[in-house]
Design a protein around this motif. Structure first.
Motif, PDB file in Angstrom:
ATOM      1  N   GLY A   1      37.500  37.756  45.210  1.00 24.64           N
ATOM      2  CA  GLY A   1      36.911  36.460  44.845  1.00 24.64           C
ATOM      3  C   GLY A   1      35.504  36.334  45.407  1.00 24.64           C
TER       4      GLY A   1
ATOM      5  N   THR B   1      36.638  39.827  38.095  1.00 26.18           N
ATOM      6  CA  THR B   1      35.759  38.901  37.378  1.00 26.18           C
ATOM      7  C   THR B   1      34.286  39.203  37.656  1.00 26.18           C
TER       8      THR B   1
ATOM      9  N   HIS C   1      38.282  29.255  54.862  1.00 29.54           N
ATOM     10  CA  HIS C   1      37.776  30.535  54.374  1.00 29.54           C
ATOM     11  C   HIS C   1      37.494  31.507  55.530  1.00 29.54           C
TER      12      HIS C   1
ATOM     13  N   TYR D   1      50.129  46.053  43.328  1.00 32.57           N
ATOM     14  CA  TYR D   1      48.671  46.191  43.439  1.00 32.57           C
ATOM     15  C   TYR D   1      48.300  46.926  44.738  1.00 32.57           C
TER      16      TYR D   1
ATOM     17  N   GLY E   1      41.212  41.684  44.840  1.00 27.43           N
ATOM     18  CA  GLY E   1      41.023  40.328  44.297  1.00 27.43           C
ATOM     19  C   GLY E   1      40.243  39.479  45.273  1.00 27.43           C
TER      20      GLY E   1
ATOM     21  N   LEU F   1      37.294  44.685  45.834  1.00 31.87           N
ATOM     22  CA  LEU F   1      37.701  44.884  44.445  1.00 31.87           C
ATOM     23  C   LEU F   1      37.893  43.513  43.789  1.00 31.87           C
ATOM     24  N   GLU F   2      37.249  43.332  42.658  1.00 37.59           N
ATOM     25  CA  GLU F   2      37.340  42.028  41.982  1.00 37.59           C
ATOM     26  C   GLU F   2      37.236  42.250  40.481  1.00 37.59           C
TER      27      GLU F   2
ATOM     28  N   ARG G   1      44.431  37.973  49.564  1.00 38.50           N
ATOM     29  CA  ARG G   1      44.761  36.563  49.767  1.00 38.50           C
ATOM     30  C   ARG G   1      44.743  35.873  48.415  1.00 38.50           C
ATOM     31  N   ALA G   2      45.808  35.141  48.116  1.00 36.78           N
ATOM     32  CA  ALA G   2      45.876  34.288  46.919  1.00 36.78           C
ATOM     33  C   ALA G   2      45.619  35.052  45.626  1.00 36.78           C
ATOM     34  N   VAL G   3      46.278  36.184  45.448  1.00 38.05           N
ATOM     35  CA  VAL G   3      46.033  37.001  44.249  1.00 38.05           C
ATOM     36  C   VAL G   3      47.237  37.007  43.303  1.00 38.05           C
TER      37      VAL G   3
ATOM     38  N   PHE H   1      36.889  36.821  50.347  1.00 37.84           N
ATOM     39  CA  PHE H   1      37.901  36.513  51.369  1.00 37.84           C
ATOM     40  C   PHE H   1      39.192  37.274  51.127  1.00 37.84           C
TER      41      PHE H   1
ATOM     42  N   LYS I   1      31.983  36.925  39.916  1.00 39.33           N
ATOM     43  CA  LYS I   1      32.329  37.004  41.341  1.00 39.33           C
ATOM     44  C   LYS I   1      31.810  38.317  41.933  1.00 39.33           C
TER      45      LYS I   1
ATOM     46  N   GLY J   1      36.798  45.709  38.792  1.00 41.27           N
ATOM     47  CA  GLY J   1      37.930  46.404  38.182  1.00 41.27           C
ATOM     48  C   GLY J   1      39.230  45.738  38.585  1.00 41.27           C
ATOM     49  N   ARG J   2      40.296  46.353  38.132  1.00 43.18           N
ATOM     50  CA  ARG J   2      41.627  45.805  38.416  1.00 43.18           C
ATOM     51  C   ARG J   2      42.392  46.752  39.322  1.00 43.18           C
ATOM     52  N   ALA J   3      43.247  46.168  40.145  1.00 42.22           N
ATOM     53  CA  ALA J   3      44.043  46.941  41.086  1.00 42.22           C
ATOM     54  C   ALA J   3      44.908  47.973  40.360  1.00 42.22           C
ATOM     55  N   GLU J   4      45.379  47.597  39.163  1.00 45.85           N
ATOM     56  CA  GLU J   4      46.258  48.514  38.424  1.00 45.85           C
ATOM     57  C   GLU J   4      45.495  49.783  38.032  1.00 45.85           C
TER      58      GLU J   4
HETATM   59  N1  SAM Z   1      40.955  36.441  47.690  1.00 45.06           N
HETATM   60  C1  SAM Z   1      40.045  35.363  47.330  1.00 45.06           C
HETATM   61  C2  SAM Z   1      40.320  34.142  48.167  1.00 45.06           C
HETATM   62  O1  SAM Z   1      41.397  34.057  48.754  1.00 45.06           O
HETATM   63  O2  SAM Z   1      39.468  33.235  48.222  1.00 45.06           O
HETATM   64  C3  SAM Z   1      40.134  35.039  45.841  1.00 45.06           C
HETATM   65  C4  SAM Z   1      41.415  34.419  45.398  1.00 45.06           C
HETATM   66  S1  SAM Z   1      41.427  34.045  43.664  1.00 45.06           S
HETATM   67  C5  SAM Z   1      42.652  32.818  43.575  1.00 45.06           C
HETATM   68  C6  SAM Z   1      42.210  35.509  42.984  1.00 45.06           C
HETATM   69  C7  SAM Z   1      41.199  36.555  42.608  1.00 45.06           C
HETATM   70  O3  SAM Z   1      41.876  37.772  42.353  1.00 45.06           O
HETATM   71  C8  SAM Z   1      40.407  36.197  41.369  1.00 45.06           C
HETATM   72  O4  SAM Z   1      39.037  36.270  41.679  1.00 45.06           O
HETATM   73  C9  SAM Z   1      40.827  37.240  40.349  1.00 45.06           C
HETATM   74  O5  SAM Z   1      39.770  37.617  39.492  1.00 45.06           O
HETATM   75  C10 SAM Z   1      41.286  38.389  41.234  1.00 45.06           C
HETATM   76  N2  SAM Z   1      42.347  39.234  40.650  1.00 45.06           N
HETATM   77  C11 SAM Z   1      43.519  38.812  40.133  1.00 45.06           C
HETATM   78  N3  SAM Z   1      44.264  39.874  39.722  1.00 45.06           N
HETATM   79  C12 SAM Z   1      43.518  40.978  39.970  1.00 45.06           C
HETATM   80  C13 SAM Z   1      43.732  42.374  39.751  1.00 45.06           C
HETATM   81  N4  SAM Z   1      44.857  42.817  39.192  1.00 45.06           N
HETATM   82  N5  SAM Z   1      42.765  43.234  40.149  1.00 45.06           N
HETATM   83  C14 SAM Z   1      41.621  42.778  40.700  1.00 45.06           C
HETATM   84  N6  SAM Z   1      41.363  41.467  40.934  1.00 45.06           N
HETATM   85  C15 SAM Z   1      42.302  40.575  40.568  1.00 45.06           C
END
Ligand code: SAM
Length: 251
Positions: free
Chosen positions: A93, A116, A52, A172, A91, A113-114, A161-163, A96, A119, A140-143
């Motif tokens: 999380g 959920t 992390h 996004y 995203g 930006l997240e 990372r990992a989104v 990170f 989180k 909110g969402r990136a879109e």
């Molecule tokens: N970036 C963090 C990490 O690497 O530990 C979190 C990774 S987690 C697998 C993906 C995160 O992206 C989730 O918390 C999810 O809610 C968020 N996410 C997914 N699509 C998204 C979107 N379109 N806009 C905002 N957040 C989004």
């Protein structure tokens, strides 16, 4: 925090006692909140430092040699930002890569930006607990953000990372990035293949691949990759499409 200290040094970052104290607080809160909020599968002390904290800090490798950092001779032994940069972590999380970078580069103007809610609650708590300034947490969402005038094409640096896979992720990230700015997507071994499949998306959205930087982290068998994109043309107004579309029908 020995692994973090040594790993950061190898990235060109010299962490102070105050930095280490902040990372220690971050670790404690992450583990304490994880029981209720299910924030991460990684809770082991050494694993969090590497997977992390250090993995987040490795984004700095994409900035070396750009005008985002002071030339090393001016900066002295540690890397420093050349100016306050606007940065968004999409995203995020449990924070990170945005929060570790903010700890090390306090002049970053950071937006987390997240999508959920739980989180977001953790991120707000962490920002307050660490006493960080110039950090905005948005649920909110990136879109959606990519279509808002206050956020669209505003950021010097856009991180994720990992989104999502790169064709969707590009939709996004690139709309949020200013012309001439950089996007960094942190990827695993699949980086090359994802870049190949994202060629059409990059061309449509105004992005160009600059570099794919391999990153080795202490004790990790797998190589990580930073996919670095530059925003070279304005994103057409119709992008990003409505929430869900980038992953449902990637460009
Ligand atoms: N970036 C963090 C990490 O690497 O530990 C979190 C990774 S987690 C697998 C993906 C995160 O992206 C989730 O918390 C999810 O809610 C968020 N996410 C997914 N699509 C998204 C979107 N379109 N806009 C905002 N957040 C989004």
């Amino acid at each position: 925090m020995k692994l973090l200290l040594e790993g950061a040094r190898q990235l060109g970052l010299s962490l102070t006692g105050e930095h280490l104290r902040m990372f220690q607080v971050y670790y404690g809160e992450l583990v304490a909140w994880n029981a209720r909020f299910n924030l991460t599968a990684i809770t082991d002390y050494e694993q969090v430092q590497v997977r992390h904290f250090l993995d987040s800090l490795s984004c700095v490798r994409a900035l070396v040699g750009t005008d985002y950092l002071l030339p090393v001779t001016l900066a002295g032994p540690a890397l420093r930002l050349a100016r306050p940069l606007t940065c968004i972590d999409v995203g995020s999380g449990a924070g990170f890569p945005g929060l570790p970078l903010k700890i090390v580069f306090p002049r970053l103007h950071l937006t987390l930006l997240e999508a959920t809610g739980k989180k977001v609650t953790f991120l707000e708590h962490m920002v307050e607990r660490l006493g960080l300034e110039e950090v905005m947490v948005i649920k909110g969402r990136a879109e959606e953000l990519g279509q808002m005038p206050g956020h669209r094409e505003r950021y010097d640096l856009v991180l994720a990372r990992a989104v999502a896979e790169l064709p969707a992720l590009a939709e996004y990230l690139l709309p949020l990035c200013r012309l001439g700015g950089l996007c960094i997507a942190q990827k695993g071994i699949e980086a090359q293949a994802e870049v190949a499949s994202a060629q059409a998306a990059l061309a449509i959205l105004g992005g160009e691949l600059r570099r794919i930087i391999p990153v080795e982290l202490p004790g990790l068998a797998e190589t990580r990759h930073l996919v670095v994109l530059e925003k070279t043309a304005r994103t057409p107004e119709k992008y990003p499409r409505r929430p869900g579309m980038p992953t449902k029908r990637p460009l």
